[in-house]
Design a protein around this motif. Structure first.
Motif, mmCIF file in Angstrom:
data_model
loop_
_atom_site.group_PDB
_atom_site.id
_atom_site.type_symbol
_atom_site.label_atom_id
_atom_site.label_comp_id
_atom_site.label_asym_id
_atom_site.label_seq_id
_atom_site.Cartn_x
_atom_site.Cartn_y
_atom_site.Cartn_z
ATOM 1 N N GLU A 436 0.823 -1.199 0.000
ATOM 2 C CA GLU A 436 0.000 0.000 0.000
ATOM 3 C C GLU A 436 0.859 1.251 0.000
ATOM 4 O OE1 GLU A 436 -2.554 -0.260 3.342
ATOM 5 O OE2 GLU A 436 -3.669 -2.008 2.595
ATOM 6 N N VAL A 437 2.124 1.065 0.375
ATOM 7 C CA VAL A 437 3.057 2.191 0.396
ATOM 8 C C VAL A 437 4.029 2.032 -0.757
ATOM 9 C CG1 VAL A 437 4.831 3.396 1.728
ATOM 10 C CG2 VAL A 437 2.888 2.343 2.906
ATOM 11 N N VAL A 473 6.226 -11.383 2.520
ATOM 12 C CA VAL A 473 6.048 -12.000 3.843
ATOM 13 C C VAL A 473 5.010 -11.245 4.653
ATOM 14 C CG1 VAL A 473 7.210 -12.565 6.022
ATOM 15 C CG2 VAL A 473 8.413 -12.854 3.846
ATOM 16 N N GLY A 474 5.011 -9.939 4.498
ATOM 17 C CA GLY A 474 4.171 -9.070 5.327
ATOM 18 C C GLY A 474 5.060 -8.354 6.328
ATOM 19 N N MET A 475 5.158 -7.049 6.211
ATOM 20 C CA MET A 475 6.063 -6.305 7.075
ATOM 21 C C MET A 475 5.746 -6.473 8.571
ATOM 22 S SD MET A 475 8.547 -5.245 5.384
ATOM 23 C CE MET A 475 9.283 -4.400 6.777
ATOM 24 N N PRO A 476 4.473 -6.600 8.975
ATOM 25 C CA PRO A 476 4.239 -6.877 10.406
ATOM 26 C C PRO A 476 4.909 -8.168 10.864
ATOM 27 C CG PRO A 476 2.227 -6.096 9.369
ATOM 28 C CD PRO A 476 3.208 -6.334 8.259
ATOM 29 N N LYS A 477 4.929 -9.195 9.988
ATOM 30 C CA LYS A 477 5.582 -10.457 10.345
ATOM 31 C C LYS A 477 7.104 -10.277 10.407
ATOM 32 C CE LYS A 477 1.961 -13.135 10.603
ATOM 33 N NZ LYS A 477 1.582 -13.755 11.912
ATOM 34 N N VAL A 495 6.765 -0.813 7.690
ATOM 35 C CA VAL A 495 6.726 -0.321 6.314
ATOM 36 C C VAL A 495 7.881 -0.920 5.527
ATOM 37 C CG1 VAL A 495 5.567 1.823 6.948
ATOM 38 C CG2 VAL A 495 8.066 1.716 6.995
ATOM 39 N N PRO A 496 7.779 -0.983 4.197
ATOM 40 C CA PRO A 496 8.836 -1.603 3.382
ATOM 41 C C PRO A 496 10.215 -0.996 3.575
ATOM 42 C CG PRO A 496 6.842 -1.334 2.080
ATOM 43 C CD PRO A 496 6.597 -0.626 3.378
ATOM 44 N N ALA A 497 10.293 0.278 3.946
ATOM 45 C CA ALA A 497 11.601 0.920 4.113
ATOM 46 C C ALA A 497 12.425 0.246 5.211
ATOM 47 C CB ALA A 497 11.421 2.403 4.432
#
Length: 751
Positions: A436-437, A473-477, A495-497
């Motif tokens: 989303e970002v 993977v999912g950044m929260p994971k 976030v991806p950064a």
């Protein structure tokens, strides 16, 4: 009356006057006031008044609280081998139980000061009376005292010599003797007395004069310390005059002879004793060099883990034993000096002055911090570079993304399982999909790699691949995995950064993360402090080894993959032909930090370099670039940090060792085939940092730990060195691991 009669009458009167008359006569002068009866009556009256006054004094005077100065102690910090690192506090005193003082040493103090100690009631009336009389008449402050009285003076009262203080001492001594055991009194006496050289108490004195703990004193040394108490400055052997030396030897002999007389020392043994010349005085260890960093961090860890308040701890009396191995500590300091400090000119080169180094070394099986480097010098640079968390962890974070993928069984956007052999697009600035970002990170030097395996992406530290993997993977994971492994991620956005290691971390923290991987997924929380002891309380510390936080297969797969970084990637500076090594480099944005965190089966070490504005400049304490330092265009993780790591590790390791891995993927097992690239990578924008040639035409690169192939599913392919040499045989355990030569070129790796 005739004249004859008158004369006779006068003569009779004179005779009567000469004889005196018992009845009717009166005493005159001084005899009217002093008679034997009056003198005796007055004397007994004063005695009764004195006794009554003493009884009243005994009833009124209670045993007071010990005075603050007598209770003050230092906190003692020791290396793992028991050597003292430092003492902190205003008073150099460490109170020890009497049981920790050899019995014959205990007796030396009794023989020196008060042979009747075990039989008397705590006071010496004759000596006290002499002391009071001397004080009243101004003849000096001398006067005999028992050990009990001296203990009372040291612990409960002051050193003032007044009649009232002497009387208090008498009363309190009687009460103390009735309420405390002789052992308690003797312990209090030897722990509160002053021995010279700034040492209060027998433990500090034993260290000051003989460099040993009180429990290791022999009777000869004990007799000298007991003799010292009569005149500490005059009897200090190294500074005493010829007369002082003669007197202290006499006193030493007096103590030992008294012990023989009392039956506490065999006469034959006594005859063989020689005078124990004390060591020259040493300056107390300060905070210079690495000592300040070690002491400060140890205190912080004690307060964090022990439940003690700072006020309790600073009251003193604690012995803090660090896990630091003094030999490895010296090896780490030497490696930093040799591979970094000796190559920098901080006074003349602005870029060199900006470089700060920090490092931490951990035993992955125990969690013990064996060595730590906090900076050039504590008195010059207060901040501990080994524990500071204000610089980005950079690409040392990338393994955590793969760990999250393997632990969760994550898949790519097209549903393929993520493993070391999964193919990703390594094009620089490729926008990530599914986020989303918006995020499209460039690779180092803006190099396009095209299709690459995850293994090669780790080897070359390709940003675009791990940015996409984080989203897959999912950044929260990913952030959850970072927290499990020991990073402080509380409050950070998922976030991806974050895949580029934008969060702060310390070398000590990263050593713990990689130690958990090395320990097959069992959590390792680095512990600088091994134990905390106090005579009055028990201090429990948490176990540095925790629960299984990730599966062994996940941890071992990461280790296998990270051997590829060393064998065929940015960590090539630490390659070793006989030692298994895994690790990861890291270089942050604008070259403000550079890392190498690596490990062998026995040792995990993280080295970080940080760009910090030099004192006296407008950029003081600010984060700045290290570009140009040491003559390099860019200080990357594969340069100074990796060289420091190798110089230290291969010196400290001992016999070579092999990883015991439970995995079927990664460079240590079998390198996945290189994919056919859709397009060749374009040349990097920075000429001095050209990428390595595509090694796809080379034979597969494997770590020295790989095994020969069999037809079983779990078999492992033959091992080859990065230079395609024949498989390396298992080294002789007696083989000494050598430090690899510096890289032929000084071109930083791409991380």
């Amino acid at each position: 009356m005739g004249r004859a009669e008158e004369r006779q009458a006068r003569q009779r009167g004179a005779r009567r006057a000469a004889r005196g008359r018992p009845s009717g006569g009166k005493r005159t002068g001084i005899r009217r006031f002093f008679t034997w009866k009056k003198l005796l009556g007055t004397f007994f009256g004063f005695c009764l008044l004195g006794m009554l006054g003493f009884v009243i004094l005994y009833m009124v005077v209670d045993i007071p609280e010990g005075n603050a100065a007598a209770k003050m102690q230092s906190n003692v910090y020791r290396y793992s081998n028991g050597d003292v690192i430092a003492r902190t506090g205003d008073v150099n005193r460490e109170i020890v139980d009497l049981a920790k003082v050899p019995e014959d040493v205990q007796k030396t103090f009794v023989a020196a000061e008060n042979k009747s100690f075990y039989k008397d009631e705590g006071i010496d009336f004759k000596g006290t009376a002499r002391g009071v009389l001397n004080t009243v008449t101004g003849k000096g402050k001398q006067g005999g005292s028992t050990i009990t009285q001296q203990y009372v003076k040291n612990y409960y009262l002051s050193q003032d010599q007044t009649v009232s203080r002497k009387l208090q001492e008498l009363v309190i001594s009687l009460k103390v003797d009735r309420e405390k055991s002789k052992d308690d009194i003797l312990a209090g006496y030897i722990n509160t007395s002053y021995y010279g050289r700034g040492a209060y108490g027998i433990q500090a004195a034993a260290q000051a004069y003989y460099g040993v703990d009180a429990k290791k004193l022999d009777v000869s040394q004990g007799a000298y310390l007991a003799a010292l108490l009569q005149a500490p400055s005059q009897y200090d052997w190294t500074s005493a005059t010829a007369t002082g030396r003669k007197l202290v030897k006499q006193r030493w002999n007096y103590v030992l002879d008294n012990m023989v007389e009392e039956g506490w020392l065999d006469s034959g043994k006594r005859a063989k004793l020689t005078f124990p010349t004390p060591e020259p005085p040493k300056a107390p260890p300060g905070r210079e060099g690495q000592i300040g960093y070690l002491v400060d961090e140890a205190k912080r860890e004690v307060l964090r883990d022990s439940g003690l308040s700072e006020a309790q701890f600073e009251a003193g009396g604690y012995t803090v034993t660090l896990n630091i191995d003094p030999k490895k500590q010296k090896q780490l300091e030497k490696a930093v000096d040799r591979k970094l400090n000796d190559k920098l000119d901080r006074k003349k080169n602005k870029a060199d002055a900006r470089v700060q180094a920090g490092a931490a070394s951990v035993d992955p099986k125990t969690g013990k911090v064996l060595a730590m480097y906090g900076g050039e010098d504590y008195v010059k640079h207060f901040t501990n570079n080994a524990t500071r968390r204000d610089y980005q962890s950079a690409s040392t974070f990338k393994p955590l993304i793969l760990a999250a993928a393997l632990e969760q069984g994550a898949t790519t956007q097209d549903g393929k399982p993520i493993t070391a052999g999964t193919i990703y697009d390594g094009t620089s600035k490729r926008p990530v999909k599914g986020s989303e970002v918006g995020f499209a990170p460039p690779n180092e030097d803006d190099v396009d790699y095209g299709p690459v395996t995850v293994q090669k992406a780790m080897n070359k530290s390709i940003n675009s691949v791990f940015a996409q993997m984080g989203v897959d993977v999912g950044m929260p994971k990913v952030m959850e995995m970072a927290g499990k492994l020991g990073m402080d991620v509380e409050g950070l956005p998922a976030v991806p950064a974050q895949t580029l290691g934008s969060m702060g971390a310390s070398p000590l923290e990263m050593a713990g993360v990689y130690a958990t991987l090395d320990n097959h997924g069992k959590k390792v929380t680095p512990a600088l402090v091994g134990s905390v002891e106090h005579k009055d309380r028990t201090i429990d510390l948490p176990d540095p080894i925790g629960d299984q936080v990730i599966k062994r297969g996940t941890a071992d797969s990461l280790t296998s993959v990270l051997t590829g970084v060393v064998d065929d990637g940015t960590g090539h500076a630490v390659r070793n032909p006989v030692q298994d090594v895994a690790g990861k480099t890291g270089t942050s944005d604008d070259n403000k930090s550079a890392w190498f965190t690596g490990y062998t089966p026995k040792l995990v070490t993280s080295v970080g370099l940080f760009g910090e504005g030099a004192p006296g400049t407008p950029e003081k304490n600010k984060q700045v670039s290290m570009r140009g330092a040491g003559g390099l265009q860019r200080v990357a993780g594969g340069s100074f940090p990796a060289e420091i790591w190798a110089a230290y590790t291969f010196d400290a390791m001992g016999a070579p060792s092999k990883f015991d891995l439970d995995t079927d993927m990664g460079a240590a097992i079998a390198p996945p085939p290189e994919p056919t690239k859709s397009q060749p990578p374009r040349e990097p924008s920075s000429t001095p940092s050209k990428p390595e040639k595509d090694p796809s035409s080379k034979p597969p690169t494997q770590s020295p730990s790989s095994k020969p192939p069999t037809q079983s599913p779990s078999s492992k392919p033959p091992t080859q060195s990065p230079s395609s040499k024949p498989p390396t045989q298992s080294p002789d355990p007696s083989h000494t691991i050598g430090i690899p030569d510096d890289p032929d070129d000084r071109v930083p790796g791409r991380d």
